[in-house]
Design a protein around this motif. Structure first.
Motif, PDB file in Angstrom:
ATOM      1  N   HIS A 139       0.809  -1.218   0.000  1.00 37.00           N
ATOM      2  CA  HIS A 139       0.000   0.000   0.000  1.00 37.00           C
ATOM      3  C   HIS A 139       0.845   1.271   0.000  1.00 37.00           C
ATOM      4  CE1 HIS A 139       1.059  -0.670   4.191  1.00 37.00           C
ATOM      5  NE2 HIS A 139       0.773   0.599   4.444  1.00 37.00           N
ATOM      6  N   MET A 140       2.172   1.109   0.004  1.00 38.30           N
ATOM      7  CA  MET A 140       3.069   2.258   0.029  1.00 38.30           C
ATOM      8  C   MET A 140       3.746   2.435  -1.320  1.00 38.30           C
ATOM      9  SD  MET A 140       5.100   2.054   3.655  1.00 38.30           S
ATOM     10  CE  MET A 140       4.263   2.134   5.231  1.00 38.30           C
ATOM     11  N   THR A 141       4.034   3.678  -1.661  1.00 37.12           N
ATOM     12  CA  THR A 141       4.789   3.956  -2.870  1.00 37.12           C
ATOM     13  C   THR A 141       6.240   3.513  -2.681  1.00 37.12           C
ATOM     14  OG1 THR A 141       5.453   6.163  -2.145  1.00 37.12           O
ATOM     15  CG2 THR A 141       3.363   5.977  -3.363  1.00 37.12           C
ATOM     16  N   VAL A 142       6.988   3.523  -3.780  1.00 34.58           N
ATOM     17  CA  VAL A 142       8.408   3.202  -3.724  1.00 34.58           C
ATOM     18  C   VAL A 142       9.120   4.124  -2.735  1.00 34.58           C
ATOM     19  CG1 VAL A 142      10.562   3.319  -5.039  1.00 34.58           C
ATOM     20  CG2 VAL A 142       8.564   2.177  -6.020  1.00 34.58           C
ATOM     21  N   ALA A 143       8.830   5.422  -2.823  1.00 35.99           N
ATOM     22  CA  ALA A 143       9.474   6.389  -1.936  1.00 35.99           C
ATOM     23  C   ALA A 143       9.152   6.096  -0.474  1.00 35.99           C
ATOM     24  CB  ALA A 143       9.047   7.808  -2.301  1.00 35.99           C
ATOM     25  N   ASP A 144       7.891   5.798  -0.185  1.00 36.71           N
ATOM     26  CA  ASP A 144       7.494   5.531   1.202  1.00 36.71           C
ATOM     27  C   ASP A 144       8.097   4.225   1.712  1.00 36.71           C
ATOM     28  OD1 ASP A 144       6.067   7.857   1.369  1.00 36.71           O
ATOM     29  OD2 ASP A 144       4.141   6.935   0.837  1.00 36.71           O
ATOM     30  N   ASN A 145       8.214   3.224   0.837  1.00 33.52           N
ATOM     31  CA  ASN A 145       8.871   1.982   1.241  1.00 33.52           C
ATOM     32  C   ASN A 145      10.325   2.231   1.624  1.00 33.52           C
ATOM     33  OD1 ASN A 145       7.634  -0.905   1.059  1.00 33.52           O
ATOM     34  ND2 ASN A 145       6.616   0.227  -0.596  1.00 33.52           N
ATOM     35  N   ILE A 146      11.031   2.992   0.810  1.00 29.23           N
ATOM     36  CA  ILE A 146      12.439   3.275   1.091  1.00 29.23           C
ATOM     37  C   ILE A 146      12.585   4.090   2.373  1.00 29.23           C
ATOM     38  CG2 ILE A 146      14.496   4.477   0.247  1.00 29.23           C
ATOM     39  CD1 ILE A 146      13.574   3.794  -2.599  1.00 29.23           C
ATOM     40  N   ALA A 147      11.662   5.010   2.608  1.00 32.80           N
ATOM     41  CA  ALA A 147      11.749   5.906   3.770  1.00 32.80           C
ATOM     42  C   ALA A 147      11.242   5.265   5.051  1.00 32.80           C
ATOM     43  CB  ALA A 147      10.960   7.183   3.492  1.00 32.80           C
ATOM     44  N   LEU A 182      16.681   3.782  -9.983  1.00 34.09           N
ATOM     45  CA  LEU A 182      15.213   3.799 -10.061  1.00 34.09           C
ATOM     46  C   LEU A 182      14.662   5.212 -10.004  1.00 34.09           C
ATOM     47  CD1 LEU A 182      14.255   0.775  -7.753  1.00 34.09           C
ATOM     48  CD2 LEU A 182      14.228   0.846 -10.249  1.00 34.09           C
ATOM     49  N   SER A 183      15.464   6.192 -10.372  1.00 33.25           N
ATOM     50  CA  SER A 183      14.987   7.578 -10.369  1.00 33.25           C
ATOM     51  C   SER A 183      13.761   7.714 -11.265  1.00 33.25           C
ATOM     52  CB  SER A 183      16.095   8.520 -10.863  1.00 33.25           C
ATOM     53  OG  SER A 183      17.196   8.492  -9.984  1.00 33.25           O
ATOM     54  N   GLY A 184      12.765   8.455 -10.776  1.00 32.48           N
ATOM     55  CA  GLY A 184      11.539   8.668 -11.528  1.00 32.48           C
ATOM     56  C   GLY A 184      10.440   7.671 -11.213  1.00 32.48           C
ATOM     57  N   LEU A 185      10.757   6.647 -10.415  1.00 30.68           N
ATOM     58  CA  LEU A 185       9.756   5.634 -10.066  1.00 30.68           C
ATOM     59  C   LEU A 185       9.273   5.779  -8.625  1.00 30.68           C
ATOM     60  CD1 LEU A 185      11.279   2.417 -11.709  1.00 30.68           C
ATOM     61  CD2 LEU A 185       9.764   4.133 -12.722  1.00 30.68           C
ATOM     62  N   ASP A 186       9.552   6.924  -8.011  1.00 26.00           N
ATOM     63  CA  ASP A 186       9.280   7.075  -6.580  1.00 26.00           C
ATOM     64  C   ASP A 186       7.802   6.991  -6.230  1.00 26.00           C
ATOM     65  OD1 ASP A 186       9.460   9.551  -8.109  1.00 26.00           O
ATOM     66  OD2 ASP A 186       8.883  10.565  -6.254  1.00 26.00           O
ATOM     67  N   GLN A 187       6.896   7.326  -7.160  1.00 27.13           N
ATOM     68  CA  GLN A 187       5.462   7.315  -6.846  1.00 27.13           C
ATOM     69  C   GLN A 187       4.754   6.052  -7.338  1.00 27.13           C
ATOM     70  OE1 GLN A 187       4.055   9.576  -4.744  1.00 27.13           O
ATOM     71  NE2 GLN A 187       6.247  10.122  -4.595  1.00 27.13           N
ATOM     72  N   ARG A 188       5.482   5.114  -7.833  1.00 26.31           N
ATOM     73  CA  ARG A 188       4.880   3.841  -8.218  1.00 26.31           C
ATOM     74  C   ARG A 188       4.670   2.954  -6.988  1.00 26.31           C
ATOM     75  NH1 ARG A 188       7.276   1.552 -13.953  1.00 26.31           N
ATOM     76  NH2 ARG A 188       7.022   3.470 -15.175  1.00 26.31           N
ATOM     77  N   TYR A 189       3.809   1.970  -7.164  1.00 21.91           N
ATOM     78  CA  TYR A 189       3.561   0.993  -6.107  1.00 21.91           C
ATOM     79  C   TYR A 189       4.230  -0.335  -6.490  1.00 21.91           C
ATOM     80  CZ  TYR A 189       0.210   4.197  -4.037  1.00 21.91           C
ATOM     81  OH  TYR A 189      -0.360   5.299  -3.431  1.00 21.91           O
ATOM     82  N   PRO A 190       4.514  -1.200  -5.505  1.00 23.45           N
ATOM     83  CA  PRO A 190       5.208  -2.456  -5.799  1.00 23.45           C
ATOM     84  C   PRO A 190       4.571  -3.263  -6.922  1.00 23.45           C
ATOM     85  CG  PRO A 190       5.175  -2.100  -3.447  1.00 23.45           C
ATOM     86  CD  PRO A 190       4.350  -0.996  -4.051  1.00 23.45           C
ATOM     87  N   ALA A 191       3.249  -3.266  -7.019  1.00 21.55           N
ATOM     88  CA  ALA A 191       2.566  -4.047  -8.057  1.00 21.55           C
ATOM     89  C   ALA A 191       2.899  -3.543  -9.459  1.00 21.55           C
ATOM     90  CB  ALA A 191       1.064  -4.021  -7.840  1.00 21.55           C
ATOM     91  N   GLN A 225      13.206  -4.699 -10.189  1.00 20.44           N
ATOM     92  CA  GLN A 225      12.988  -3.379  -9.594  1.00 20.44           C
ATOM     93  C   GLN A 225      12.573  -3.491  -8.131  1.00 20.44           C
ATOM     94  OE1 GLN A 225      10.133  -1.997 -12.492  1.00 20.44           O
ATOM     95  NE2 GLN A 225      11.642  -0.709 -13.537  1.00 20.44           N
ATOM     96  N   LYS A 226      11.715  -4.464  -7.827  1.00 17.49           N
ATOM     97  CA  LYS A 226      11.314  -4.674  -6.430  1.00 17.49           C
ATOM     98  C   LYS A 226      12.528  -5.006  -5.560  1.00 17.49           C
ATOM     99  CE  LYS A 226       6.701  -6.489  -7.527  1.00 17.49           C
ATOM    100  NZ  LYS A 226       5.849  -7.705  -7.529  1.00 17.49           N
ATOM    101  N   GLN A 227      13.429  -5.836  -6.079  1.00 23.03           N
ATOM    102  CA  GLN A 227      14.597  -6.202  -5.289  1.00 23.03           C
ATOM    103  C   GLN A 227      15.481  -4.989  -5.040  1.00 23.03           C
ATOM    104  OE1 GLN A 227      15.660  -7.900  -2.907  1.00 23.03           O
ATOM    105  NE2 GLN A 227      15.712  -9.894  -3.917  1.00 23.03           N
ATOM    106  N   ARG A 228      15.570  -4.095  -6.005  1.00 26.12           N
ATOM    107  CA  ARG A 228      16.375  -2.886  -5.810  1.00 26.12           C
ATOM    108  C   ARG A 228      15.725  -1.944  -4.797  1.00 26.12           C
ATOM    109  NH1 ARG A 228      18.185  -0.874 -11.706  1.00 26.12           N
ATOM    110  NH2 ARG A 228      17.342  -2.736 -12.692  1.00 26.12           N
ATOM    111  N   VAL A 229      14.397  -1.882  -4.799  1.00 26.15           N
ATOM    112  CA  VAL A 229      13.702  -1.078  -3.778  1.00 26.15           C
ATOM    113  C   VAL A 229      13.989  -1.647  -2.388  1.00 26.15           C
ATOM    114  CG1 VAL A 229      11.452  -0.352  -2.883  1.00 26.15           C
ATOM    115  CG2 VAL A 229      11.883  -0.312  -5.347  1.00 26.15           C
TER     116      VAL A 229
END
Length: 383
Positions: free
Chosen positions: A88-96, A126-135, A141-145
Motif C-alpha cells: 500500500h506504500m509507494t516506492v518512496a514511502d517503502n524506502i523511507a 530507479l529515479s523517476g519511479l518514486d510514486q509507483r507501487y510495488p505491483a 525493480q522490487k529487489q532494488r527497492v
C-alpha cells in the motif's frame, strides 16, 4: 564493520541447526554463505541480524558484544528473498519506512528524508519511479527497492537472504553485476546467502561453504574452487568424476593402472580421486591414464563433451576445449586414453558425497577436525 563469530550454536528443539560456528568477517568484505538447503546458512545470517537467539556463543560487531542486542540496536540492513515490500506504500514511502519509524528525537526532518530517498533512488537506478507501487514494478525493480530500503538507515552491516532467488536467470545475472558495483560504491560489510555456486563465486570476496550446521571451508573463490578441503566442498562446487585409486610408495595410481599419474607425500592407502569434467585431456597410449571407450560425443560451442566407459563399466564424463580436440577424430565405440590434469585426492573412507540427514549428536561431522576428515592433495597443470 568487522564481525567476529565464536562457538555459535542454535537449536530448534532436538535439531542442531548451527554447530560451533567460528568465523571472522572483515570490514567492507562481501561474503557469501553457500550451501544446500538445511545447511544452516540462513540461520547463521538471521543470528547475525539478531533475529535468532543463540543457544551458545557470541557475536561481536567490532569490539562490541552484540549477542544480547536487539535487531534495532545492531543496526543491520536485512533484505529478504521475497522483498517484503509494503503493497500500500509507494516506492518512496517503502524506502523511507525505516527513517519514518524512528523515535521523534532520532528521526530526520521531512526534507532530509526526501533527500535520502532521492539519493538512494539514483544509487539503485530507479529515479523517476518514486510514486509507483510495488505491483507496478518488475521483480528486479522490487529487489532494488528492498535494497534501497535496507540502505536508508545507513546500516553498519548489510545482510541479504537469497536476494536473487525469485528472479529469472537473465535478471539475476544483471543484478549480480549491479550489486557488486553497489558494494564497491558503498563499502558496507555485506553478507549474502545463496545455494547458487555460480552466484557465490562471481560475487563474493570470500565464500563460506556450509553443510549440516557446520563450516566445511572458508576461502577466496579461487581457494574453495581450486583447493577444496573436503569431498563435500568439491562435490558441491561442481559434480566431479570420482575415481578409485591408491597411493603406493609415494605414487598416485588409478585403479587398474600400472603407472603412477603423479607423486604424493601422503601415506599409502586407498583413495578417491576427484576431477571435474573439464580437468581431463586425451593422451597418447604410453602416457599414464585411463583407457576408455567413447559412448557419446557432443560438440557444444567451444567445448566437446564426451561420455566414456572405463574399465569396470563406470561412466566418465569429460569436457574438452574445442581447439584441443577435433570432434571428428572420435566416434562412439572408439578407444582412447584420458588423464586428469587437475584433481584432488581424499582417503577412501571419506564419503564421496557427505550431505544427508541430520547426524546424531555424537557422530563425527566433516569439517569439525575429526580424524576421518582428511587433508586433501591437489595437483594442478601437470601433463
Amino acid at each position: 564493520m568487522n564481525i567476529t563469530i565464536r562457538d555459535v550454536h542454535k537449536h530448534y528443539g532436538s535439531f542442531h541447526a548451527l554447530r560451533g560456528i567460528d568465523l571472522d568477517i572483515a570490514s567492507g568484505e562481501l561474503l557469501a554463505l553457500l550451501g544446500p538447503s538445511g545447511s544452516g546458512k540462513t540461520t547463521l545470517l538471521r543470528a547475525i541480524a539478531g533475529l535468532e537467539p543463540l543457544a551458545q556463543g557470541r557475536i561481536l560487531f567490532g569490539e562490541t558484544d552484540a549477542t544480547a542486542l536487539s535487531v534495532q540496536q545492531r543496526k543491520v540492513g536485512f533484505v529478504f528473498q521475497q522483498y517484503a515490500l509494503f503493497k500500500h506504500m509507494t516506492v518512496a514511502d517503502n524506502i523511507a519506512f525505516g527513517l519514518n519509524v524512528r523515535p521523534r528525537k532520532l528521526r530526520p526532518n521531512n526534507a532530509a528524508i526526501k533527500q535520502r530517498v532521492d539519493e538512494l533512488l539514483d544509487l539503485v537506478q530507479l529515479s523517476g519511479l518514486d510514486q509507483r507501487y510495488p505491483a507496478q514494478l518488475s521483480g528486479g525493480q522490487k529487489q532494488r527497492v528492498a535494497l534501497a530500503r535496507a540502505l536508508a538507515i545507513e546500516p553498519r552491516v548489510l545482510l541479504l537472504d537469497e536476494p536473487f532467488g525469485a528472479l529469472d536467470a537473465k535478471v539475476r545475472k544483471d543484478l549480480r553485476r549491479w550489486l557488486r558495483k553497489l558494494h564497491r560504491e558503498t563499502g558496507y560489510t555485506t553478507i549474502f546467502v545463496t545455494h547458487d555456486q555460480e552466484e557465490a563465486l562471481e560475487l563474493a570476496d570470500r565464500v563460506v561453504v556450509m553443510n549440516r550446521g557446520q563450516i566445511e571451508q572458508v576461502g577466496t573463490t579461487d581457494e574453495v574452487y581450486d583447493f577444496p578441503k573436503t569431498p563435500f566442498v568439491f562435490d558441491f562446487l561442481g559434480t566431479p568424476n570420482i575415481l578409485p585409486g591408491s597411493i603406493r610408495d609415494g605414487g598416485i595410481y588409478l585403479e587398474g593402472g600400472s603407472q603412477a599419474i603423479d607423486r604424493s607425500e601422503r601415506p599409502d592407502g586407498l583413495v578417491h580421486l576427484y576431477a571435474r569434467p573439464g580437468d581431463f585431456r586425451v593422451v597418447e597410449a604410453d602416457v599414464p591414464g585411463l583407457d576408455a571407450q567413447v559412448v557419446e560425443l557432443q560438440r557444444t560451442g567451444q567445448r566437446v563433451r564426451m561420455s566414456l566407459r572405463i574399465a569396470g563399466g563406470e561412466l566418465l564424463e569429460i569436457e574438452l576445449p574445442h581447439p584441443d580436440s577435433d570432434n571428428k577424430r572420435w566416434t562412439a565405440a572408439d578407444s582412447i586414453r584420458v588423464r586428469p590434469i587437475n584433481f584432488s585426492v581424499f582417503a577412501r573412507s571419506a564419503a564421496p558425497r557427505d550431505a544427508g540427514p541430520e547426524p546424531l549428536a555424537d557422530e563425527n561431522i566433516p569439517g569439525s577436525g575429526t580424524s576421518h576428515t582428511v587433508a586433501e592433495h591437489r595437483v594442478r597443470g601437470r601433463n
